[in-house]
Design an enzyme around this catalytic site. Structure first.
Site, PDB file in Angstrom:
ATOM      1  N   ARG A   7       0.722  -1.342  -0.225  1.00  0.00           N
ATOM      2  CA  ARG A   7      -0.312   0.033   0.004  1.00  0.00           C
ATOM      3  C   ARG A   7       0.629   1.244  -0.273  1.00  0.00           C
ATOM      4  O   ARG A   7       0.662   2.063  -0.218  1.00  0.00           O
ATOM      5  CB  ARG A   7      -0.792   0.299   1.375  1.00  0.00           C
ATOM      6  CG  ARG A   7      -1.896   1.653   1.706  1.00  0.00           C
ATOM      7  CD  ARG A   7      -2.566   1.240   2.569  1.00  0.00           C
ATOM      8  NE  ARG A   7      -2.577   0.424   3.953  1.00  0.00           N
ATOM      9  CZ  ARG A   7      -1.744   1.474   4.422  1.00  0.00           C
ATOM     10  NH1 ARG A   7      -1.815   2.657   4.493  1.00  0.00           N
ATOM     11  NH2 ARG A   7      -1.708   1.253   5.524  1.00  0.00           N
ATOM     12  N   TYR A  29     -10.522  19.087 -16.569  1.00  0.00           N
ATOM     13  CA  TYR A  29     -10.962  18.011 -16.346  1.00  0.00           C
ATOM     14  C   TYR A  29     -11.994  17.778 -15.608  1.00  0.00           C
ATOM     15  O   TYR A  29     -12.012  18.072 -14.749  1.00  0.00           O
ATOM     16  CB  TYR A  29      -9.842  16.810 -16.409  1.00  0.00           C
ATOM     17  CG  TYR A  29     -11.147  15.706 -15.924  1.00  0.00           C
ATOM     18  CD1 TYR A  29     -10.932  14.998 -17.387  1.00  0.00           C
ATOM     19  CD2 TYR A  29      -9.831  14.689 -15.253  1.00  0.00           C
ATOM     20  CE1 TYR A  29     -11.699  13.035 -17.093  1.00  0.00           C
ATOM     21  CE2 TYR A  29     -11.040  13.895 -14.627  1.00  0.00           C
ATOM     22  CZ  TYR A  29     -11.424  12.706 -15.662  1.00  0.00           C
ATOM     23  OH  TYR A  29     -11.939  11.652 -15.366  1.00  0.00           O
ATOM     24  N   ASP A  43      -1.034  18.811 -15.492  1.00  0.00           N
ATOM     25  CA  ASP A  43      -2.057  17.445 -16.052  1.00  0.00           C
ATOM     26  C   ASP A  43      -0.914  18.297 -17.380  1.00  0.00           C
ATOM     27  O   ASP A  43      -1.594  18.395 -18.336  1.00  0.00           O
ATOM     28  CB  ASP A  43      -3.344  17.839 -16.343  1.00  0.00           C
ATOM     29  CG  ASP A  43      -4.052  16.228 -16.552  1.00  0.00           C
ATOM     30  OD1 ASP A  43      -2.878  15.724 -17.348  1.00  0.00           O
ATOM     31  OD2 ASP A  43      -5.088  16.119 -16.136  1.00  0.00           O
ATOM     32  N   LYS A  79      -4.008   6.436 -20.113  1.00  0.00           N
ATOM     33  CA  LYS A  79      -4.167   6.986 -21.360  1.00  0.00           C
ATOM     34  C   LYS A  79      -2.879   6.742 -21.917  1.00  0.00           C
ATOM     35  O   LYS A  79      -2.984   5.950 -21.998  1.00  0.00           O
ATOM     36  CB  LYS A  79      -3.997   9.119 -21.219  1.00  0.00           C
ATOM     37  CG  LYS A  79      -5.551   9.433 -20.594  1.00  0.00           C
ATOM     38  CD  LYS A  79      -6.715   9.340 -20.999  1.00  0.00           C
ATOM     39  CE  LYS A  79      -7.772   9.813 -19.954  1.00  0.00           C
ATOM     40  NZ  LYS A  79      -7.713   8.838 -18.625  1.00  0.00           N
TER      41      LYS A  79
END
Length: 396
Positions: free
Chosen positions: A58, A111, A182, A207
């Site tokens: 984690r 976004y 971004d 992406k």
């Protein structure tokens, strides 16, 4: 960091590795939840951060570390951290750097899910978010004093506006504001924001970085000090660390990133140029068709077109064959997404509504299929949609 490896070209960084066990060319997948220690003293050293070994996946995993190292080198960053989605990467930045009562300056046309997250922060955590036109430098500079974070996209979502990143980064630095951009659209192949003064760069690695539409992931890269803050707060407590297998998939995708981006660029630009000449297309929103942006050395294949009133947009979408209707982008497949669908999405107002994105807009992602076949598909769909509009007009 090895300077020779750090300064290698992007294609070599993405494709080449050394030092895997048994001289393997692909990294092992450490599909394990935890790591044990040979002694009390060894475990104590690790918990005190005096040793680099892992504790729990984690927080960190060797397979994930391979990907993080590659992203850091590609973005010319000191360090990087990988998350299980792009939204987790955005959330990690916000929850690590912004606190209640702070203010965030955000570029318009952001976004949509990032916009929705900002709304949640504003309503539930008393974090003010001010939206500005990123191309209006004076407006951004005027908004910065007293802000904690400047959140950017370049190009922006839907309208694909490019920003003057060096000027914005300098303004943010002068105001004591952390800047983040971004970079999913351009990837580090075509834009390296950190080299222009931006503090943090993030990606939806689902992406282009992955490129195969078979996993979701996110990454953030920047200075060691800022990544340490994310690793102290977001990584352990949001529980959004990337899994070993998904990290392996994204690392696999990186092998062909440079070659894929150049093919995407070629096909995307050629189709965008042909669309500018189509009588049913009012405008094509593609950074590669505008004046050169100093920070961009190339362009990807995601862009939008504004269709004239002569086109029945639902009929256009239904007439497509090679282009599939779907969200996301960056994979091998070509996609279409009409803005009028996102404007009707449930779950609260959308950035397209607030920031003037036209319902006549259709976003296209040009995949890796044959360029001529993709053009033929768009052309026949536009013809059918135009005929549908004429027929309906006659019926009325």
């Amino acid at each position: 960091m090895d300077d020779a490896r750090y300064d290698a070209d992007d294609a070599t960084i993405a494709a080449h590795d050394d030092g895997f066990p048994f001289d393997a060319v692909a990294p092992p997948i450490f599909q394990t939840s935890l790591f044990t220690f040979p002694s009390y003293a060894d475990m104590l050293r690790r918990f005190r951060r005096e040793a680099p070994t892992e504790i729990y996946s984690r927080v960190g995993n060797p397979t994930v570390a391979v990907l993080e190292d590659k992203i850091a080198r590609l973005e010319k960053a000191e360090a990087a951290v990988a998350y299980n989605t792009g939204m987790a990467a955005i959330s990690g930045v916000l929850f690590s750097l912004v606190k209640a009562g702070d203010r965030v300056v955000c570029v318009r046309h952001v976004y949509p899910d990032a916009y929705r997250l900002f709304n949640v922060l504003a309503k539930q955590l008393d974090i003010a978010v001010e939206y500005v036109d990123g191309q209006d430098f004076d407006a951004v500079r005027a908004a910065l004093p007293g802000a904690r974070l400047l959140y950017l996209e370049s190009p922006t979502s839907w309208t694909f506006e490019t920003l003057d990143l060096p000027a914005l980064a300098a303004a943010a630095q002068g105001a004591g504001v952390v800047s983040v951009v971004d970079n999913s659209w351009a990837t580090p192949v075509f834009q390296k924001p950190l080299t222009h003064g931006i503090d943090l760069v993030l990606h939806s690695a689902s992406k282009y970085l992955n490129g195969h539409s078979d996993t979701v992931a996110g990454v953030v890269a920047g200075s060691q000090a800022l990544i340490d803050r994310l690793n102290d707060i977001a990584t352990p407590y949001l529980g959004a660390k990337l899994s070993p297998f998904d990290a392996w998939l994204v690392t696999r995708g990186l092998r062909t990133l440079d070659a894929r981006m150049r093919q995407h660029q070629q096909s995307g630009l050629r189709i965008a140029r042909r669309l500018t000449e189509h009588p049913a297309v009012e405008a094509v929103h593609h950074p590669g068709l505008r004046a050169a942006c100093p920070t961009l050395t190339g362009s990807s294949s995601l862009f939008a077109m504004t269709l004239s009133d002569s086109i029945d947009i639902p009929a256009f979408c239904d007439a497509l064959h090679l282009f599939k209707l779907g969200v996301s982008w960056g994979g091998y497949e070509s996609l279409a997404l009409p803005a009028m669908i996102t404007l009707q999405q449930q779950g609260g107002p959308n950035s397209a509504v607030d920031f003037g994105v036209s319902p006549r807009l259709v976003r296209l992602h040009i995949g890796l299929e044959d360029e001529q076949a993709l053009w033929a598909d768009l052309a026949q769909a536009l013809d059918q949609a135009s005929a549908t509009t004429q027929t309906r007009g006659g019926e009325e």
